[in-house]
Design a protein around this motif. Structure first.
Motif, PDB file in Angstrom:
ATOM      1  N   TYR A  93       4.716  -8.036 -20.913  1.00 21.26           N
ATOM      2  CA  TYR A  93       6.177  -8.171 -20.960  1.00 21.26           C
ATOM      3  C   TYR A  93       6.685  -8.272 -22.396  1.00 21.26           C
ATOM      4  O   TYR A  93       7.759  -7.770 -22.705  1.00 21.26           O
ATOM      5  N   VAL A 140       8.349 -14.187 -24.795  1.00 23.64           N
ATOM      6  CA  VAL A 140       8.346 -14.403 -23.352  1.00 23.64           C
ATOM      7  C   VAL A 140       7.900 -15.844 -23.097  1.00 23.64           C
ATOM      8  O   VAL A 140       6.942 -16.303 -23.727  1.00 23.64           O
ATOM      9  N   MET A 171      12.041 -14.978 -17.513  1.00 22.95           N
ATOM     10  CA  MET A 171      12.206 -14.349 -16.197  1.00 22.95           C
ATOM     11  C   MET A 171      11.479 -15.125 -15.103  1.00 22.95           C
ATOM     12  O   MET A 171      12.047 -15.435 -14.070  1.00 22.95           O
TER      13      MET A 171
HETATM   14  C1  LIG Z   1       9.305 -10.063 -13.646  1.00 21.06           C
HETATM   15  C2  LIG Z   1       9.386 -10.108 -15.115  1.00 21.06           C
HETATM   16  C3  LIG Z   1      10.250  -9.254 -15.848  1.00 21.06           C
HETATM   17  C4  LIG Z   1      11.172  -8.253 -15.247  1.00 21.06           C
HETATM   18  O1  LIG Z   1      10.680  -7.467 -14.281  1.00 21.06           O
HETATM   19  P1  LIG Z   1      11.605  -6.582 -13.337  1.00 21.06           P
HETATM   20  O2  LIG Z   1      10.591  -5.866 -12.520  1.00 21.06           O
HETATM   21  O3  LIG Z   1      12.413  -5.693 -14.171  1.00 21.06           O
HETATM   22  O4  LIG Z   1      12.453  -7.541 -12.550  1.00 21.06           O
HETATM   23  C5  LIG Z   1      10.301  -9.424 -17.221  1.00 21.06           C
HETATM   24  N1  LIG Z   1       9.579 -10.342 -17.842  1.00 21.06           N
HETATM   25  C6  LIG Z   1       8.772 -11.191 -17.184  1.00 21.06           C
HETATM   26  C7  LIG Z   1       8.009 -12.214 -17.954  1.00 21.06           C
HETATM   27  C8  LIG Z   1       8.633 -11.090 -15.801  1.00 21.06           C
HETATM   28  O5  LIG Z   1       7.823 -11.933 -15.149  1.00 21.06           O
END
Ligand SMILES: *Cc1c(COP(=O)(O)O)cnc(C)c1O
Length: 373
Positions: A93, A140, A171
């Motif tokens: 991510y 993140v 997220m």
């Molecule tokens: C789930 C997630 C996302 C975004 O994922 P989408 O599939 O676009 O909803 C982004 N960063 C992290 C750390 C995640 O766990």
């Protein structure tokens, strides 16, 4: 298994949601209806409150699309033409944020860390001291690739000391970990409807420091993901610029009420932590080994190494568990063969019991015996 019961989702999203959250979507509501506008207003207010910020200093902005759309909205809207982004990367991510900057020709540098380790704060200090061009730092919080929890409070302190703007992809953690955005100097925090708040997919939301948000007017590199324009419209009319996910917002409102009823973020985090501990000890009893060392593990999702056994095949393992009503998640690591089990969503002890039994039965069916230490 009752035929009406869906499979339990041990994934990082979309997740298992409550029946009442799903039921709250059985309505039609116009996007200009005062009832809908009131609902959006209430959701935005509650989000700022959950992030322990004041409504004077912070706002929340809802952006259509999945979580990635919210991150791309921030990355493409808040960095001026002469800005430069530093991304702390220890998983897929973080890597995705770097890709976004590259697609939009935003100057970007990477502090790369191994996937099983948190970023080196001293190295961050050195990079920010040496490169005065850096204006924004992104990281993140829970890197869902492994489940590692990055120390965003300590990172934020260094970022603020160097007067940079701090962007956090929370997220998979917002709603299950306390994140006081104002106290920790987070200027932009991104999360989504279908992770720890336990709503359904359809939008992301951004908690934004108004002082940092105001000057970015006109710097967006896209039309639809323009964060400032979205904020402006929501403030002016309470409406979205383009069709909102009305049902997903109704579900989210119900999910926020249920988060409160559960006892808020602390109680929810506690439920997830218990689920993660039950799964971990059950898996270790069977002989599975985790990818991360204990000090780096969070309670959102756990990565387990593939068993060292020639009868193991992930696709077969996955399918057999799915047939037994449990959905797990493949790994996403560049160097180690792992699968993941998520601990978030409307899951309880009974679901964990079913999962662990299903795994035990599946290992027997696949004739896999693990050495138990
Ligand atoms: C789930 C997630 C996302 C975004 O994922 P989408 O599939 O676009 O909803 C982004 N960063 C992290 C750390 C995640 O766990």
């Amino acid at each position: 298994m009752n035929s009406w019961k869906d499979k339990a989702l041990f994934t990082p999203g979309p997740l298992t949601t409550s029946r009442t959250v799903k039921q709250s979507m059985l309505r039609d509501l116009g996007s200009r209806d005062t009832q809908f506008i009131q609902l959006v207003f209430e959701i935005r207010r509650r989000l700022v409150h959950l992030a322990h910020a004041s409504l004077e200093a912070y706002t929340s902005i809802i952006m259509q699309g999945s979580g990635t759309f919210g991150i791309e909205s921030v990355i493409t809207s808040v960095i001026p033409a002469d800005g430069k982004l530093l991304v702390l990367v220890n998983g897929a991510y973080g890597e995705r944020i770097v890709q976004m900057a590259q697609v939009h020709h935003i100057p970007v540098i990477v502090l790369q860390c191994p996937e099983d380790q948190v970023p080196d704060i001293q190295l961050l200090r050195e990079i920010l001291t040496e490169d005065q061009q850096i204006s924004h730092v992104a990281v993140v919080h829970c890197e869902t690739t492994t489940g590692i929890i990055n120390p965003i409070q300590a990172i934020g302190e260094v970022v603020k000391k160097h007067d940079c703007i701090f962007i956090v992809d929370a997220m998979s953690s917002f709603g299950a970990y306390e994140i006081p955005v104002e106290g920790w100097g987070i200027d932009f925090l991104i999360s989504s409807s279908n992770k720890c708040i336990e709503g359904v997919p359809g939008f992301s939301f951004i908690l934004a420091n108004k002082k940092t948000l105001s000057p970015v007017k006109g710097s967006a590199r896209t039309l639809a993901l323009d964060l400032y324009a979205q904020w402006e419209e929501l403030e002016k009319t309470g409406q979205f610029r383009f069709t909102p996910p009305v049902q997903a917002l109704m579900a989210f409102n119900q999910a926020l009420i249920e988060l409160d009823e559960e006892g808020g973020i602390i109680a929810r985090g506690e439920r997830y932590r218990k689920i993660s501990e039950s799964i971990l000890s059950g898996m270790q009893d069977m002989g599975f080994v985790t990818y991360l060392d204990p000090e780096n593990r969070g309670y959102i999702i756990t990565s387990f190494r593939y068993p060292d056994n020639s009868n193991f095949n992930f696709n077969t393992f996955y399918q057999k568990l799915s047939d037994k009503g449990c959905v797990i998640y493949p790994g996403k690591l560049s160097r180690a063969d792992c699968f993941r089990i998520g601990h978030i969503g409307r899951l309880d002890d009974a679901d964990v019991f079913v999962l662990l039994s299903a795994i035990r039965d599946t290992l027997n069916e696949m004739k896999i015996e693990l050495p138990v230490s």
